[in-house]
Design a protein around this motif. Structure first.
Motif, short mmCIF file in Angstrom:
data_model
loop_
_atom_site.label_atom_id
_atom_site.label_comp_id
_atom_site.label_asym_id
_atom_site.label_seq_id
_atom_site.Cartn_x
_atom_site.Cartn_y
_atom_site.Cartn_z
N ASN A 83 0.84 -1.19 0.00
CA ASN A 83 0.00 0.00 0.00
C ASN A 83 0.88 1.25 0.00
O ASN A 83 1.69 1.44 0.91
CB ASN A 83 -0.89 -0.04 1.25
N PRO A 84 0.75 2.11 -1.04
CA PRO A 84 1.68 3.23 -1.18
C PRO A 84 1.59 4.28 -0.08
O PRO A 84 2.53 5.05 0.10
CB PRO A 84 1.32 3.83 -2.54
N VAL A 85 0.49 4.34 0.64
CA VAL A 85 0.36 5.43 1.62
C VAL A 85 0.80 5.06 3.03
O VAL A 85 0.73 5.89 3.93
CB VAL A 85 -1.08 6.00 1.67
N PHE A 86 1.22 3.81 3.22
CA PHE A 86 1.67 3.43 4.57
C PHE A 86 3.12 3.00 4.55
O PHE A 86 3.62 2.50 3.54
CB PHE A 86 0.81 2.31 5.11
N THR A 87 3.78 3.13 5.69
CA THR A 87 5.16 2.69 5.77
C THR A 87 5.19 1.17 5.81
O THR A 87 4.20 0.51 6.13
CB THR A 87 5.84 3.22 7.04
#
Lengths: 337, 427
Positions: free
Chosen positions: A116-120
Motif C-alpha cells: 500500500n503506497p500510503v503506509f510505511t
C-alpha cells in the motif's frame, strides 16, 4: 536439494486438493477454468504448479484461498480443499478470514503494487500482526524488525519507517514475503513471485524462499510458467494444461523423463546455450491453447500433440497413476529409456 | 505511533517549504479567525451591519466626496437639528437625537445652539447661491459672480466645521470606530460596507465549511461503498448520482431553496426530534441557512462520490488490496483502513473545491434573492450594487468581490499544494 517425497505419508499432507472444479458464469454461459484438479502439498515441501498462460494455475490458487468474486464463481459439488481435517470449501467468509494470512498466506506477482503506497513498511507488517496476534505494540515492533531481518533486508530499523516507493522491486518482494510469513503460516502460495524481477534478484528471492522454507517448515505452492524456477526451487511439479492436471512428478524425474507429450514439448522449448544449440531454431509447440468455451471433447492437447492417434480425439484420457508419486493424463504416455 | 509521527513531520516539512501554500493558509486562517470571532465572540454584530453609519454612497479609503454631496449632507443635518429646536419641547427632542446612533447634540445652552445653527445656515446660504458647487470648486464654472475655486473649497470646509459644532465632539474611541465604519464607504442606505463585507465572512465560511464537510463525507462514503461492493449498492448509488447530475445544478438549488420556504425548516426538525437541532447547534449555525446547506449538499456530493467510486474500483483490483484480503482482513477493515487512506487526497482536494463552490453558489443564490435571508452576504452586496455600478460607485461590489477573491484564491493554492504534499511519491 530435493527431499524424497517417496517417504511421505498421508499424515504429512498439509493441503490436499481433490476434484477442484471452478467455473465462472459469464455472458457466454458457464465457463470452466479448472476441471477436477487434484494434488497434495506435503508439509515443508515446495510444489511447483506450472503451465502456460490461461491454463488455470492462478484460478487454482485463488480457489484455494476463495479469492474469486463469489457472485460469478461456482465450485464443483465434489470439490474439496482439505486443510488438515477441514474442508475449506464449506467454510463461511468469516471462517475463511481466520485461515487467510494465519494458516495459508499468499504472495503476488507484482511487487510494485503489492504494498500500500500510503503506509510505511512497518505499518503494513504491524497491521498483519495486530490482526492475527495478541502481541503488544513494542513486541509487535520487535517482531516486525525481526521479520525484516529474516528476509535479509539491510538495516531493518531504518526500513521500518520507509514507504514502499523508497524500496527497490526486490526489496519490496522481500517485504511482501515477510508480511506473508508474519504469522508463520503452514502454507505459502506464491503466484509467480519472481516474474516481475530481473534475473539476479530472482535468484536471490528464490534462494531466500528456499532458506525460509527450510527454517520455518512452511510448505510452498509455487505457481509459475518458468521451468527454470521450478528446477531451482521445487521438490515436485504439477503440470496443468487447459484447466486440467496433465502430469504430476518429482522434479528430477519430470525433467529427465517426462511422461506427457505436453510436458516434453514444454521442456524442449526451454532455450539452451551451448555449442550444439548454436544456429538451431528454438523448438515451439504449434497451435494455441483451446478456448475455454470450446474445449475439445476428448484429450485437450490432441490438436497440438505430435504423437496423436485416433483414440485421442475420441475418448478423454484419465489421470493414471504410474507409480507412487507419478501420474499422467494421457492414453499413450511417453516412455523414454 | 512513531512511524506515523515521522510521516506527519515529513508532510509538514514539505508543506512549509511550499511558500504559496503557507501564505494561502495564513490567509485562510485570517478569514477563519474573523469568522470565529464574529460567530462566537461577536465583535461586529448583526445590528452593526444594518445600522446607518454615514451619508449614503460615501466612497471608501477617505477619498474625497463631491462638494455637492458634502453640501447636501450638511444641509440635511442642520435642517434636522433646526426643526428639532423648533419643537414645543426642544430640550427633550434634541436630547433624543443622535447622529448615526453615536453623536449627540452639543452639550450647550439652547440659545447657544440656536446661535450655532444660524451661523451654519449663514455659511450654507452663501454656497447654496452657487448653481453648481462641484463645478465651482473645480473651477470649471464659467460665471463671473462665482468666487474662485479655492475660496469655494474653504467655504465648504467652514460650513462643515460649523455643522460639526452642532454636535458633541467625538471621543478618541468614537473617532476610530467611525474610521473603521467608513473605511470602505457606505452603501445606498448609508450602512458600512466594511462591516457588511467582514460580517459576510462568517456566512461564507459557515456555508463553505458545512456544505463541504457534508458533501465530502456523504460522497466519499457512497463512492467507497459503490466502488468496493459493486452489485446492487453500486447500482443504487449510480442511479442517485446520475439522476441528481442530470438536473441542472442551479435549477435544483432554486427548487430546493423554494421548497424549504425561506428557511423555516428548523421548526419541523426540532418538532420531530424533540429540539435536537437547537441543542446541537443552538442557532450558531444559523437556521435560516439550513435550506442552503441541504440544497448545496444535495448537488455537491456527486463530485466526490464519482471520483472516489472510480478510484476505489481501481484500487480494489490492485495487489495490495488483494494482499490485504489474503491476510484475512475483513471487508470493512480493508475498506476503511486500506482503501480510504488512498482516497484521502481526493477528499481533501474535493473539500477545498467544494468549499469554493459553495461560496460562489451562495453568491449566485443570494443574488437571485434565494440564499441568505438574515443579514448581509457577499451575494447580497453584489446584488445591491447593481444600480450603484451604473452611477460609477464601485466600493460595494469591489469590496465584496475582493473579499471573495482572496478566500477563493487561497483555497485554490492550498488545494494545489495539498496534492503535492500528500503524495508520498512526490519529493
Amino acid at each position: 536439494m530435493s527431499t524424497s517425497p517417496a517417504t511421505s505419508t498421508a499424515a504429512e499432507v498439509a493441503l490436499s486438493v481433490r476434484n477442484l472444479t471452478t467455473s465462472f458464469r459469464t455472458d457466454r454461459g458457464i465457463v470452466t477454468a479448472v476441471e477436477k484438479a487434484s494434488f497434495d502439498l506435503h508439509r515443508g515441501e515446495a510444489l511447483g504448479l506450472v503451465g502456460e498462460s490461461g491454463c488455470g494455475k492462478s484460478v487454482t490458487s485463488k480457489s484455494i484461498m476463495r479469492l474469486l468474486p463469489e457472485h460469478i464463481t461456482r465450485y464443483g459439488k465434489d470439490s474439496e480443499v482439505m486443510l488438515g481435517p477441514d474442508n475449506l470449501m464449506g467454510y463461511s467468509g468469516r471462517q475463511m478470514r481466520d485461515i487467510r494470512g494465519n494458516r495459508i498466506a499468499m504472495i503476488f506477482q507484482e511487487p510494485m503494487t503489492a504494498l500500500n503506497p500510503v503506509f510505511t513498511v512497518g505499518w503494513q507488517l504491524d497491521e498483519a500482526l495486530k490482526y492475527h496476534t495478541k502481541l503488544g505494540r513494542s513486541e509487535r515492533k520487535r517482531r516486525v524488525i525481526e521479520l525484516l531481518d529474516m528476509v535479509e533486508i539491510p538495516s531493518p530499523e531504518k526500513r521500518y519507517s520507509e514507504f514502499p516507493h523508497q524500496l527497490s522491486g526486490g526489496m519490496r518482494q522481500r517485504v511482501v514475503i515477510a508480511m506473508a510469513l508474519a504469522c508463520e503460516p503452514e502454507i505459502l502460495i506464491a503466484d509467480e513471485p519472481t516474474t516481475a524481477l530481473d534475473v539476479t534478484i530472482q535468484a536471490q528471492i528464490l534462494k531466500l524462499m528456499n532458506d525460509l522454507r527450510e527454517r520455518t517448515g512452511t510448505a510452498i505452492l509455487l505457481i509459475t510458467h518458468d521451468l527454470g524456477v521450478v528446477a531451482q526451487t521445487c521438490d515436485r511439479v504439477v503440470v496443468m494444461y487447459a484447466g486440467q492436471v496433465v502430469e504430476q512428478a518429482p522434479v528430477r524425474e519430470l525433467f529427465h523423463n517426462p511422461s506427457h507429450p505436453y510436458t516434453r514439448a514444454l521442456l524442449r522449448s526451454i532455450p539452451r546455450s551451448g555449442k550444439k544449440e548454436r544456429g538451431k531454431r528454438l523448438a515451439t509447440i504449434d497451435g494455441i491453447v483451446p478456448s475455454l468455451t470450446n474445449m475439445p471433447p476428448a484429450c485437450r492437447f490432441a490438436d497440438r500433440c505430435d504423437c496423436r492417434e485416433d483414440r485421442c480425439t475420441a475418448e478423454p484420457p484419465h489421470l493414471v497413476q504410474l507409480n507412487e508419486d507419478r501420474s499422467v493424463r494421457c492414453h499413450f504416455p511417453v516412455h523414454s529409456d | 505511533m512513531s512511524d506515523s509521527s515521522a510521516n506527519d513531520s515529513r508532510v509538514l516539512r514539505k508543506f512549509l517549504r511550499h511558500k504559496p501554500a503557507v501564505v494561502a493558509s495564513v490567509v485562510i486562517a485570517v478569514y477563519g479567525v474573523v469568522a470565529f470571532v464574529l460567530l462566537v465572540v461577536g465583535v461586529i454584530t448583526l445590528p452593526d451591519t444594518l445600522k446607518r453609519v454615514g451619508a449614503e454612497l460615501q466612497p471608501g479609503l477617505s477619498s474625497e466626496r463631491l462638494p455637492e454631496k458634502r453640501l447636501l449632507d450638511c444641509e440635511w443635518l442642520i435642517d434636522r437639528i433646526a426643526s428639532l429646536s423648533e419643537r414645543r419641547n426642544p430640550e427633550k427632542a434634541l436630547a433624543a437625537f443622535s447622529d448615526m446612533g453615536v453623536r449627540r447634540i452639543a452639550d450647550v445652552e439652547l440659545d447657544e445652539l440656536l446661535n450655532r445653527i444660524d451661523l451654519a445656515w449663514e455659511s450654507y446660504d452663501e454656497l447654496a447661491d452657487i448653481e453648481d458647487v462641484t463645478a465651482a470648486a473645480a473651477g470649471t464654472l464659467d460665471d463671473p459672480d462665482v468666487p474662485p475655486p479655492a475660496e469655494v473649497r474653504s467655504m465648504l470646509t467652514e460650513l462643515e466645521k460649523r455643522t460639526d459644532a452642532l454636535l458633541e465632539p467625538m471621543t478618541k474611541a468614537e473617532k476610530s470606530t467611525r474610521w473603521f465604519e467608513l473605511l470602505l464607504g457606505t452603501d445606498r442606505q448609508g450602512r458600512s460596507i466594511f462591516y457588511r463585507a467582514v460580517y459576510s465572512v462568517r456566512v461564507a465560511i459557515l456555508i463553505g465549511l458545512v456544505t463541504a464537510l457534508l458533501s465530502v463525507t456523504i460522497g466519499t462514503l457512497a463512492g467507497l461503498a459503490a466502488g468496493y461492493f459493486g452489485g446492487w449498492v453500486d447500482n443504487v448509488v449510480t442511479w442517485f448520482y446520475s439522476t441528481f447530475a442530470s438536473i441542472p445544478n442551479i435549477v435544483l438549488l432554486i427548487l430546493l431553496a423554494f421548497m424549504f420556504d425561506g428557511g423555516h425548516i428548523d421548526g419541523p426538525i426540532n418538532k420531530v426530534t424533540g429540539g435536537l437541532l437547537d441543542r446541537l447547534i443552538g442557532g450558531r449555525l444559523d437556521e435560516t441557512l439550513i435550506p442552503v446547506y441541504i440544497a448545496f449538499t444535495a448537488t455537491f456530493w456527486i463530485g466526490p462520490c464519482r471520483v472516489v467510486r472510480g478510484e476505489t474500483m481501481k484500487i480494489k483490483e490492485l495487489e495490495y488490496i488483494q494482499a490485504a484480503t489474503v491476510m484475512g482482513f475483513g471487508r470493512a477493515r480493508i475498506l476503511l483502513r486500506h482503501v480510504l487512506p488512498n482516497v484521502t487526497y481526493l477528499m481533501l482536494i474535493n473539500f477545498s473545491l467544494l468549499f469554493i463552490g459553495a461560496i460562489k453558489s451562495e453568491v449566485i443564490l443570494s443574488f437571485l434573492g434565494l440564499g441568505v435571508k438574515k443579514g448581509p452576504s457577499w451575494g447580497i452586496m453584489i446584488s445591491q450594487s447593481k444600480s450603484e455600478v451604473i452611477n460609477s460607485f464601485f466600493w460595494q461590489i469591489g469590496t465584496a468581490t475582493t473579499f471573495m477573491f482572496f478566500l477563493v484564491l487561497a483555497f485554490n493554492v492550498l488545494s494545489d499544494a495539498l496534492q503535492d504534499v500528500l503524495d508520498p511519491k512526490h519529493v
